[in-house]
Design an enzyme around this catalytic site. Structure first.
Site, PDB file in Angstrom:
ATOM      1  N   TYR A 116       2.428 140.251  61.949  1.00 58.80           N
ATOM      2  CA  TYR A 116       1.170 138.608  62.883  1.00 58.80           C
ATOM      3  C   TYR A 116       0.787 139.000  63.489  1.00 58.80           C
ATOM      4  O   TYR A 116       1.181 138.947  65.311  1.00 58.80           O
ATOM      5  CB  TYR A 116       2.794 137.969  63.188  1.00 58.80           C
ATOM      6  CG  TYR A 116       2.277 136.329  62.667  1.00 58.80           C
ATOM      7  CD1 TYR A 116       1.212 135.724  63.372  1.00 58.80           C
ATOM      8  CD2 TYR A 116       4.001 135.203  63.027  1.00 58.80           C
ATOM      9  CE1 TYR A 116       1.707 134.379  62.654  1.00 58.80           C
ATOM     10  CE2 TYR A 116       3.487 133.953  62.949  1.00 58.80           C
ATOM     11  CZ  TYR A 116       2.271 133.783  63.231  1.00 58.80           C
ATOM     12  OH  TYR A 116       1.829 132.434  62.766  1.00 58.80           O
TER      13      TYR A 116
ATOM     14  N   THR B  50       8.286 114.082  65.972  1.00 56.37           N
ATOM     15  CA  THR B  50       8.760 112.481  65.740  1.00 56.37           C
ATOM     16  C   THR B  50      10.774 112.640  66.390  1.00 56.37           C
ATOM     17  O   THR B  50      10.835 114.410  65.931  1.00 56.37           O
ATOM     18  CB  THR B  50       9.615 112.189  64.452  1.00 56.37           C
ATOM     19  OG1 THR B  50      10.665 113.202  63.471  1.00 56.37           O
ATOM     20  CG2 THR B  50       8.685 111.622  63.819  1.00 56.37           C
TER      21      THR B  50
ATOM     22  N   ASP C  14      12.070 127.297  57.836  1.00 58.33           N
ATOM     23  CA  ASP C  14      12.445 127.744  58.916  1.00 58.33           C
ATOM     24  C   ASP C  14      13.502 126.763  59.069  1.00 58.33           C
ATOM     25  O   ASP C  14      13.278 125.795  59.655  1.00 58.33           O
ATOM     26  CB  ASP C  14      10.830 127.478  60.019  1.00 58.33           C
ATOM     27  CG  ASP C  14      10.862 127.849  61.208  1.00 58.33           C
ATOM     28  OD1 ASP C  14      12.401 127.264  62.096  1.00 58.33           O
ATOM     29  OD2 ASP C  14       9.455 127.713  62.526  1.00 58.33           O
TER      30      ASP C  14
ATOM     31  N   ASP D 180      -3.815 131.704  58.607  1.00 61.37           N
ATOM     32  CA  ASP D 180      -3.437 130.065  59.130  1.00 61.37           C
ATOM     33  C   ASP D 180      -3.962 129.277  60.272  1.00 61.37           C
ATOM     34  O   ASP D 180      -3.683 130.132  60.996  1.00 61.37           O
ATOM     35  CB  ASP D 180      -1.966 130.893  59.508  1.00 61.37           C
ATOM     36  CG  ASP D 180      -1.361 129.004  60.008  1.00 61.37           C
ATOM     37  OD1 ASP D 180      -1.847 128.038  59.900  1.00 61.37           O
ATOM     38  OD2 ASP D 180      -0.122 129.277  60.120  1.00 61.37           O
ATOM     39  N   PRO D 181      -4.926 128.892  60.211  1.00 58.87           N
ATOM     40  CA  PRO D 181      -5.638 128.205  60.940  1.00 58.87           C
ATOM     41  C   PRO D 181      -5.193 126.972  61.017  1.00 58.87           C
ATOM     42  O   PRO D 181      -5.800 126.166  62.246  1.00 58.87           O
ATOM     43  CB  PRO D 181      -6.915 128.147  60.353  1.00 58.87           C
ATOM     44  CG  PRO D 181      -6.725 127.802  59.150  1.00 58.87           C
ATOM     45  CD  PRO D 181      -5.627 128.469  58.672  1.00 58.87           C
ATOM     46  N   ASN D 182      -4.013 126.615  60.806  1.00 58.30           N
ATOM     47  CA  ASN D 182      -3.324 125.846  61.254  1.00 58.30           C
ATOM     48  C   ASN D 182      -4.178 124.411  61.407  1.00 58.30           C
ATOM     49  O   ASN D 182      -3.831 123.747  62.598  1.00 58.30           O
ATOM     50  CB  ASN D 182      -2.710 125.670  63.043  1.00 58.30           C
ATOM     51  CG  ASN D 182      -1.236 126.351  63.515  1.00 58.30           C
ATOM     52  OD1 ASN D 182      -1.287 127.488  63.917  1.00 58.30           O
ATOM     53  ND2 ASN D 182      -0.171 126.152  62.469  1.00 58.30           N
TER      54      ASN D 182
ATOM     55  N   HIS E 127       7.259 136.461  64.739  1.00 59.44           N
ATOM     56  CA  HIS E 127       7.206 137.038  65.897  1.00 59.44           C
ATOM     57  C   HIS E 127       7.711 138.212  66.914  1.00 59.44           C
ATOM     58  O   HIS E 127       6.906 138.303  68.499  1.00 59.44           O
ATOM     59  CB  HIS E 127       6.729 135.517  66.856  1.00 59.44           C
ATOM     60  CG  HIS E 127       5.945 134.365  66.277  1.00 59.44           C
ATOM     61  ND1 HIS E 127       5.873 133.630  65.011  1.00 59.44           N
ATOM     62  CD2 HIS E 127       4.864 134.514  67.156  1.00 59.44           C
ATOM     63  CE1 HIS E 127       5.243 133.088  65.138  1.00 59.44           C
ATOM     64  NE2 HIS E 127       4.364 132.961  66.311  1.00 59.44           N
TER      65      HIS E 127
ATOM     66  N   LYS F 214      -3.060 134.737  62.893  1.00 52.43           N
ATOM     67  CA  LYS F 214      -3.280 133.527  62.721  1.00 52.43           C
ATOM     68  C   LYS F 214      -5.234 133.145  63.517  1.00 52.43           C
ATOM     69  O   LYS F 214      -5.219 133.971  64.429  1.00 52.43           O
ATOM     70  CB  LYS F 214      -2.683 133.168  64.725  1.00 52.43           C
ATOM     71  CG  LYS F 214      -2.376 131.745  65.163  1.00 52.43           C
ATOM     72  CD  LYS F 214      -2.124 131.278  64.027  1.00 52.43           C
ATOM     73  CE  LYS F 214       0.111 130.614  63.743  1.00 52.43           C
ATOM     74  NZ  LYS F 214       0.438 129.696  63.599  1.00 52.43           N
TER      75      LYS F 214
ATOM     76  N   HIS G 170      -0.681 130.755  73.894  1.00 56.97           N
ATOM     77  CA  HIS G 170      -0.234 130.797  75.435  1.00 56.97           C
ATOM     78  C   HIS G 170       0.752 131.655  76.555  1.00 56.97           C
ATOM     79  O   HIS G 170       0.263 132.042  76.941  1.00 56.97           O
ATOM     80  CB  HIS G 170       1.434 132.541  74.316  1.00 56.97           C
ATOM     81  CG  HIS G 170       1.722 132.025  72.969  1.00 56.97           C
ATOM     82  ND1 HIS G 170       2.420 133.068  71.842  1.00 56.97           N
ATOM     83  CD2 HIS G 170       0.993 131.329  72.042  1.00 56.97           C
ATOM     84  CE1 HIS G 170       2.888 132.821  70.565  1.00 56.97           C
ATOM     85  NE2 HIS G 170       1.677 131.820  71.048  1.00 56.97           N
TER      86      HIS G 170
ATOM     87  N   ASN H 149       3.347 125.001  56.607  1.00 60.15           N
ATOM     88  CA  ASN H 149       5.069 124.967  57.229  1.00 60.15           C
ATOM     89  C   ASN H 149       4.719 123.831  58.818  1.00 60.15           C
ATOM     90  O   ASN H 149       4.890 123.304  59.600  1.00 60.15           O
ATOM     91  CB  ASN H 149       5.195 126.291  58.298  1.00 60.15           C
ATOM     92  CG  ASN H 149       4.925 126.536  58.881  1.00 60.15           C
ATOM     93  OD1 ASN H 149       3.190 126.940  59.809  1.00 60.15           O
ATOM     94  ND2 ASN H 149       4.457 125.646  60.672  1.00 60.15           N
TER      95      ASN H 149
ATOM     96  N   HIS I  23       8.557 130.520  58.073  1.00 60.38           N
ATOM     97  CA  HIS I  23       7.506 130.626  58.779  1.00 60.38           C
ATOM     98  C   HIS I  23       8.809 131.182  60.610  1.00 60.38           C
ATOM     99  O   HIS I  23       9.738 131.429  60.347  1.00 60.38           O
ATOM    100  CB  HIS I  23       7.411 129.375  59.503  1.00 60.38           C
ATOM    101  CG  HIS I  23       7.259 128.910  60.635  1.00 60.38           C
ATOM    102  ND1 HIS I  23       7.790 128.023  61.364  1.00 60.38           N
ATOM    103  CD2 HIS I  23       5.017 128.652  60.925  1.00 60.38           C
ATOM    104  CE1 HIS I  23       6.736 127.728  62.652  1.00 60.38           C
ATOM    105  NE2 HIS I  23       5.303 128.456  62.689  1.00 60.38           N
ATOM    106  N   SER I  24       7.712 131.232  61.810  1.00 62.48           N
ATOM    107  CA  SER I  24       8.466 131.566  62.522  1.00 62.48           C
ATOM    108  C   SER I  24       7.592 131.436  63.686  1.00 62.48           C
ATOM    109  O   SER I  24       6.172 130.828  64.056  1.00 62.48           O
ATOM    110  CB  SER I  24       8.460 133.606  62.847  1.00 62.48           C
ATOM    111  OG  SER I  24       8.199 134.116  63.629  1.00 62.48           O
ATOM    112  N   ASN I  25       7.892 131.464  65.384  1.00 68.11           N
ATOM    113  CA  ASN I  25       8.035 130.901  65.994  1.00 68.11           C
ATOM    114  C   ASN I  25       8.038 132.336  66.807  1.00 68.11           C
ATOM    115  O   ASN I  25       8.777 132.857  67.135  1.00 68.11           O
ATOM    116  CB  ASN I  25       7.930 129.574  66.391  1.00 68.11           C
ATOM    117  CG  ASN I  25       6.826 128.805  67.181  1.00 68.11           C
ATOM    118  OD1 ASN I  25       6.682 129.306  68.029  1.00 68.11           O
ATOM    119  ND2 ASN I  25       5.984 127.688  66.940  1.00 68.11           N
TER     120      ASN I  25
ATOM    121  N   GLU J 240      -2.981 129.150  54.040  1.00 67.54           N
ATOM    122  CA  GLU J 240      -1.851 128.336  55.364  1.00 67.54           C
ATOM    123  C   GLU J 240      -2.302 127.470  55.986  1.00 67.54           C
ATOM    124  O   GLU J 240      -3.678 127.619  56.503  1.00 67.54           O
ATOM    125  CB  GLU J 240      -1.015 129.301  55.979  1.00 67.54           C
ATOM    126  CG  GLU J 240       0.273 128.740  57.010  1.00 67.54           C
ATOM    127  CD  GLU J 240       1.100 129.404  57.162  1.00 67.54           C
ATOM    128  OE1 GLU J 240       1.876 128.851  57.771  1.00 67.54           O
ATOM    129  OE2 GLU J 240       1.183 130.849  57.148  1.00 67.54           O
TER     130      GLU J 240
ATOM    131  N   LYS K  18      -0.665 139.311  58.643  1.00 64.74           N
ATOM    132  CA  LYS K  18      -0.929 137.542  58.298  1.00 64.74           C
ATOM    133  C   LYS K  18      -1.662 137.618  60.098  1.00 64.74           C
ATOM    134  O   LYS K  18      -1.539 137.902  60.689  1.00 64.74           O
ATOM    135  CB  LYS K  18       0.203 136.435  58.504  1.00 64.74           C
ATOM    136  CG  LYS K  18      -0.516 134.678  59.099  1.00 64.74           C
ATOM    137  CD  LYS K  18       1.131 134.266  58.748  1.00 64.74           C
ATOM    138  CE  LYS K  18       1.497 133.006  59.955  1.00 64.74           C
ATOM    139  NZ  LYS K  18       2.039 131.709  59.759  1.00 64.74           N
TER     140      LYS K  18
END
Length: 426
Positions: free
Chosen positions: A153, A108, A300, A228-230, A356, A200, A29, A276, A327-329, A253, A198
């Site tokens: 998180y 998109t 989300d 969650d490894p995206n 977050h 990341k 970040h 997500n 989900h969160s950001n 996830e 959770k």
């Protein structure tokens, strides 16, 4: 139309909020993250507020919608989608970098537009609730719970702010190994009372992240754990992680990218897979559900286009026997309030929601939400039940105006490159 419910003015305030150096598969970040605060003001002077991503491409879509909304009623939330399609069109450029750090799959113009509309819908519902003296959850059909559970998180992170490239410090310190992750979890447990955790992932090799989850399971036996490894792993690596952690994971996830790979992993493990990334629009639902690629969808409201569409997703999941989480950001108290209101109305929300928010030290609301035993009480005050701190909003907007553009579009990969240059790494 009731003239008191007609939109008189829409205000847009892009801001930059401080963000700690949290790591993910994209990078780290950056020191400040762009957010957009939307204010919808009615002719009677009632103001509703919403929040979404603030990257440049979102702003390009928000401005024409803000110009077109005056004269319409705040009750016409369904009409927002038609209005946005008419006046926004496609963004000038759908930049693959504009991902808001969320790695939500193929980007998109439609997805961008939904994220913008979400803030306008929340602002309209907040204004309507205030005008009628009703909480937002009542406008959504009523709450089914008085408090909403959230999950801690956990992130691998650098010490300091922006990885130390700006000379700043935070009081969390680094977390780059299992011991650091466990200490972080202890603090979340002690300070906020979170019951589930959770992590990341996608930052280190899978075996290191397996070790971190194992350390958490030893420190907090019986607590729900997620990883969650995206989408960073191969199918075989995902299956290895699932096999090694099958006795401790609540769910895994997005271990891989795309419905095809998720379906393959799902067919070869009993560990529930959540997403997500491969299901973030209604168009992506049929294939994923038909192929049993996911057992849990993380809703989300920013992604799906608002609170009403989040409820529609929940009903769809219920019909097909798919679980639901949230989900969160990186977000502020406005979005957290909206998340809590809609979560309170979802009967089958069987998993603690992501947030977050405890990582954020800055906000534009007058009172920070108070987590008790990992839960937030659902407000029964009119609208979202929050007030805007206008001085703080103005200050964070001035920060955005003063920035030379390097932080106005969130780019975790660029932030990682700055970190490596600063520390003399290749």
């Amino acid at each position: 139309m009731n003239p008191e419910l007609i939109v008189e003015e829409v205000r847009l305030a892009p801001i930059l909020i401080s963000d700690p150096p949290l790591l993910n598969t994209q990078g780290v970040h950056q020191s400040a993250t762009p957010r957009l605060v939307v204010e919808v003001v009615t002719r009677s002077g009632v103001t509703g507020i919403g929040e979404t991503y603030g990257d440049t491409t979102y702003l390009e879509l928000a401005r024409p919608l803000a110009d077109a909304l005056p004269g319409r009623s705040v009750t016409d939330v369904n009409g927002l989608f038609l209005l946005a399609a008419q006046v926004c069109g496609d963004s000038r450029a759908v930049d693959e970098r504009v991902d808001a750090g969320g790695l939500r799959g193929a980007q998109t113009a439609d997805k961008l537009r939904l994220s913008v509309v979400s803030a306008f819908e929340v602002a309209c519902l907040d204004a309507l609730g205030k005008a009628l003296g009703l909480p937002v959850h009542a406008l959504l059909g009523g709450k089914v719970r008085d408090s909403v559970e959230y999950s801690a998180y956990l992130f691998y992170k650098f010490a300091g702010t922006d990885g130390g490239t700006d000379g700043g410090t935070d009081d969390w310190g680094a977390a780059l190994d299992p011991a650091g992750i466990v200490e972080q979890a202890r603090r979340f447990d002690r300070t906020y009372g979170f019951r589930s955790f959770k992590l990341k992932g996608g930052v280190f090799p899978p075996e290191q992240e397996i070790a971190a989850i194992r350390a958490l399971a030893e420190e907090f036996p019986g607590r729900p754990l997620r990883l969650d490894p995206n989408g960073a792993w191969s199918v075989e690596n995902a299956l290895t992680v699932a096999r090694e952690l099958k006795d401790v994971l609540e769910y895994l996830e997005d271990p891989v990218t795309g419905t095809d790979a998720m379906a393959e992993v799902a067919a070869r493990t009993d560990v529930p897979l959540a997403t997500n990334m491969c299901v973030t629009t209604f168009e992506e639902v049929p294939e994923a559900f038909a192929r049993d690629a996911v057992r849990i969808v993380l809703c989300d409201h920013h992604y799906w286009g608002g609170l009403h569409r989040t409820r529609a997703l929940a009903e769809l999941c219920r019909t097909y026997g798919v679980g639901l989480s949230m989900h969160s950001n990186t977000h502020l108290g406005i979005s957290l309030a909206a998340m809590t209101h809609v979560a309170a109305t979802l009967p089958d929300l069987d998993h603690a929601c992501d947030t977050h928010y405890p990582w954020q030290t800055e906000d534009v609301v007058t009172t920070r939400p108070d987590f008790r035993a990992g839960r937030l009480t659902v407000s029964d005050s009119p609208g979202l039940g929050i007030e805007l701190d206008r001085d703080r909003l103005a200050e964070l907007h001035r920060r955005w105006l003063a920035n030379d553009g390097t932080l106005r579009d969130r780019d975790d990969a660029a932030a990682m490159r700055r970190y490596r240059r600063f520390h003399g790494e290749a």
